[in-house]
Design a protein around this motif. Structure first.
Motif, PDB file in Angstrom:
ATOM      1  N   MET A   1      -5.158   5.284   0.319  1.00  0.00           N
ATOM      2  CA  MET A   1      -5.804   4.313   1.208  1.00  0.00           C
ATOM      3  C   MET A   1      -7.300   4.225   0.927  1.00  0.00           C
ATOM      4  O   MET A   1      -7.883   3.134   0.947  1.00  0.00           O
ATOM      5  CB  MET A   1      -5.545   4.680   2.662  1.00  0.00           C
ATOM      6  CG  MET A   1      -4.094   4.557   3.108  1.00  0.00           C
ATOM      7  SD  MET A   1      -3.335   2.949   2.725  1.00  0.00           S
ATOM      8  CE  MET A   1      -4.415   1.813   3.610  1.00  0.00           C
TER       9      MET A   1
ATOM     10  N   ASP B   1      -5.976   2.672   9.219  1.00  0.00           N
ATOM     11  CA  ASP B   1      -4.830   2.281   8.387  1.00  0.00           C
ATOM     12  C   ASP B   1      -3.884   1.373   9.164  1.00  0.00           C
ATOM     13  O   ASP B   1      -3.447   0.334   8.658  1.00  0.00           O
ATOM     14  CB  ASP B   1      -4.053   3.515   7.915  1.00  0.00           C
ATOM     15  CG  ASP B   1      -4.906   4.469   7.093  1.00  0.00           C
ATOM     16  OD1 ASP B   1      -5.861   4.010   6.445  1.00  0.00           O
ATOM     17  OD2 ASP B   1      -4.612   5.680   7.124  1.00  0.00           O
TER      18      ASP B   1
ATOM     19  N   TYR C   1       2.247   0.219   0.064  1.00  0.00           N
ATOM     20  CA  TYR C   1       1.112   1.000  -0.399  1.00  0.00           C
ATOM     21  C   TYR C   1       1.369   2.505  -0.329  1.00  0.00           C
ATOM     22  O   TYR C   1       0.816   3.270  -1.114  1.00  0.00           O
ATOM     23  CB  TYR C   1      -0.129   0.628   0.425  1.00  0.00           C
ATOM     24  CG  TYR C   1      -0.409  -0.858   0.358  1.00  0.00           C
ATOM     25  CD1 TYR C   1      -0.849  -1.433  -0.830  1.00  0.00           C
ATOM     26  CD2 TYR C   1      -0.164  -1.694   1.444  1.00  0.00           C
ATOM     27  CE1 TYR C   1      -1.061  -2.797  -0.923  1.00  0.00           C
ATOM     28  CE2 TYR C   1      -0.371  -3.060   1.355  1.00  0.00           C
ATOM     29  CZ  TYR C   1      -0.823  -3.608   0.169  1.00  0.00           C
ATOM     30  OH  TYR C   1      -1.010  -4.962   0.065  1.00  0.00           O
TER      31      TYR C   1
END
Length: 286
Positions: free
Chosen positions: A49, A103, A38
């Protein structure tokens, strides 16, 4: 008919991700599969994010981790070796130090593969690299790939990691690589993903390539200061974003070869900046 958007290898390219998601939503898609990697190369990772968290809240989503997510998790467990101003590890250092606790918790919850079943359709395996390892490539005309396919529980494997869209068929089994949303190879600088189409008890697919504002993404490398922290890595990113050619791995291999010629040996991440400079100047024409 069930349509599913399959995205992989975003690498922090929030602009490309948004373009892919908007296209998918406008096609009426409400189910998304994300195949890892990602973040990792580009500026302002929290923007990417936040987009992913928003999609996760609004739609049916399946997430797995890629090899980049393993980097952040492993580094948290054993910090050290990455430098803030260094072409080899500057982007890794920058990204890690922009991650939040949310995260890290999210990455740690992700499996490296999943087996999915949708009503009336053949089961599928989703993974980043291969069903065995996140950093293993499934390549066309490769006996190792064929063996992995033969041993896999389902007839369909969805993967990324190579950054190249494609299909591999072998003995009735199929691998579909969605390509890279953020850093697609051989794409002319486009964002790429795949729409998986389930109908009449079988799967079909559509590869998508979209233009987006590449120059804004490159401008952020400079406005964020990232191009100063990882100068030659970011030069590779600039060229790759515009052209889809000359990957980081290709330049890294040449830089390490130059390092060995210079020092007699070379071990990642200890690659002198002058070796990066020479490798970039040899391989990339600005």
């Amino acid at each position: 008919m069930l349509n599913i958007a399959v995205l992989s290898d975003i690498h922090g390219n929030g602009a490309a991700l948004q373009k892919c998601l908007l296209y998918a939503v406008n096609r009426g898609i409400e189910t998304f599969i994300f195949l890892g990697d990602y973040l990792g190369e580009l500026a302002y990772p929290q923007k990417t994010m936040d987009i992913l968290y928003s999609v996760k809240d609004k739609y049916r989503c399946f997430f797995i981790k890629g090899n980049k997510e393993d980097y952040w998790i492993d580094y948290e467990d054993q910090p050290g070796g990455w430098k803030e101003y260094d072409s080899t590890t500057g982007c890794l250092y920058y990204t890690y130090h922009n991650l939040t606790k949310k995260d890290m918790h999210f990455f740690k919850t992700l499996p490296f593969k999943m087996e999915l079943e949708f009503h009336g359709l053949p089961p599928i395996t989703i993974c980043h690299g291969s069903p065995r390892k996140a950093n293993e490539k499934l390549l066309p005309d490769d006996e190792r790939t064929f063996l992995i396919m033969e041993n896999n529980v389902s007839d369909y494997i969805l993967c990324g990691h190579t950054h190249i869209q494609g299909k591999i068929e072998h003995n009735g089994k199929i691998v579909l690589n969605s390509g890279s949303a953020g850093f697609s190879m051989n794409s002319g600088g486009r964002a790429q993903f795949m729409i998986l189409k389930g109908m009449q008890a079988k799967w079909d697919y559509e590869f998508i390539s979209l233009e987006y504002n590449v120059e804004n993404v490159i401008a952020e490398l400079h406005s964020s200061g990232l191009s100063r922290k990882a100068p030659y890595w970011c030069k590779i990113s600039e060229n790759f974003l515009r052209t889809g050619e000359i990957s980081h791995g290709v330049v890294l291999e040449r830089a390490m070869m130059l390092c060995r010629d210079k020092l007699g040996e070379c071990s990642w991440p200890n690659i002198p900046e002058e070796c990066w400079e020479q490798a970039v100047n040899e391989l990339i024409k600005f």
